[in-house]
Design a protein around this motif. Sequence first.
Motif, mmCIF file in Angstrom:
data_model
loop_
_atom_site.group_PDB
_atom_site.id
_atom_site.type_symbol
_atom_site.label_atom_id
_atom_site.label_comp_id
_atom_site.label_asym_id
_atom_site.label_seq_id
_atom_site.Cartn_x
_atom_site.Cartn_y
_atom_site.Cartn_z
ATOM 1 N N ARG A 6 0.843 -1.205 0.000
ATOM 2 C CA ARG A 6 0.000 0.000 0.000
ATOM 3 C C ARG A 6 0.873 1.248 0.000
ATOM 4 O O ARG A 6 1.917 1.291 0.652
ATOM 5 N N ASN A 18 6.710 -0.628 1.701
ATOM 6 C CA ASN A 18 5.264 -0.402 1.646
ATOM 7 C C ASN A 18 4.473 -1.709 1.744
ATOM 8 O O ASN A 18 3.314 -1.757 1.379
ATOM 9 N N ARG A 20 2.236 -4.066 3.485
ATOM 10 C CA ARG A 20 1.236 -3.868 4.537
ATOM 11 C C ARG A 20 0.878 -5.160 5.254
ATOM 12 O O ARG A 20 0.619 -5.180 6.440
ATOM 13 N N ASP A 31 -7.871 -3.375 5.909
ATOM 14 C CA ASP A 31 -6.807 -2.432 6.266
ATOM 15 C C ASP A 31 -7.316 -1.578 7.418
ATOM 16 O O ASP A 31 -8.238 -0.787 7.256
ATOM 17 N N TYR A 40 -5.532 5.814 -1.116
ATOM 18 C CA TYR A 40 -4.539 4.747 -0.980
ATOM 19 C C TYR A 40 -4.534 3.914 -2.256
ATOM 20 O O TYR A 40 -5.567 3.723 -2.893
ATOM 21 N N HIS A 41 -3.360 3.394 -2.593
ATOM 22 C CA HIS A 41 -3.181 2.560 -3.774
ATOM 23 C C HIS A 41 -2.603 1.228 -3.305
ATOM 24 O O HIS A 41 -1.680 1.204 -2.491
ATOM 25 N N TYR A 42 -3.168 0.147 -3.806
ATOM 26 C CA TYR A 42 -2.814 -1.195 -3.350
ATOM 27 C C TYR A 42 -2.358 -2.073 -4.509
ATOM 28 O O TYR A 42 -2.872 -1.958 -5.628
ATOM 29 N N ARG A 68 -2.781 -2.043 -9.905
ATOM 30 C CA ARG A 68 -3.122 -1.258 -8.714
ATOM 31 C C ARG A 68 -4.626 -1.051 -8.607
ATOM 32 O O ARG A 68 -5.299 -0.873 -9.617
ATOM 33 N N SER A 70 -7.289 1.399 -6.234
ATOM 34 C CA SER A 70 -7.245 2.576 -5.366
ATOM 35 C C SER A 70 -8.559 2.765 -4.631
ATOM 36 O O SER A 70 -9.612 2.351 -5.113
ATOM 37 N N TYR A 83 -10.312 -5.015 0.962
ATOM 38 C CA TYR A 83 -9.998 -5.359 -0.421
ATOM 39 C C TYR A 83 -10.511 -6.762 -0.679
ATOM 40 O O TYR A 83 -10.180 -7.677 0.061
#
Length: 85
Positions: A6, A18, A20, A31, A40-42, A68, A70, A83
């Motif tokens: 993330r 990054n 997570r 999260d 946030y971008h995953y 990604r 978001s 997610y």
Amino acid sequence: LYSVYRSTATGFTPGAGNLRATCISQSFFIDTSVAAGTPYHYVVRAENPSTGGSGPCYGGGEETNVVRRSATASACSAASWIYRG
């Protein structure tokens, strides 16, 4: 197994800084450390059970996708973001 990366940066490169969560076996991730109004971008990556790889869970082979997803947490959902893969 899956690892979740993330960042608040749009085009981030997944890495140790990054990472997570690791060793996730479910098809969802909650999260619990998001701030309302922050985008946030995953990236979610799978890891196979082999050894000798670079995967963060068991040292297996981790795929290298950079797809990604978001999301921006609202005030009501700032406690967690889910997610679903």
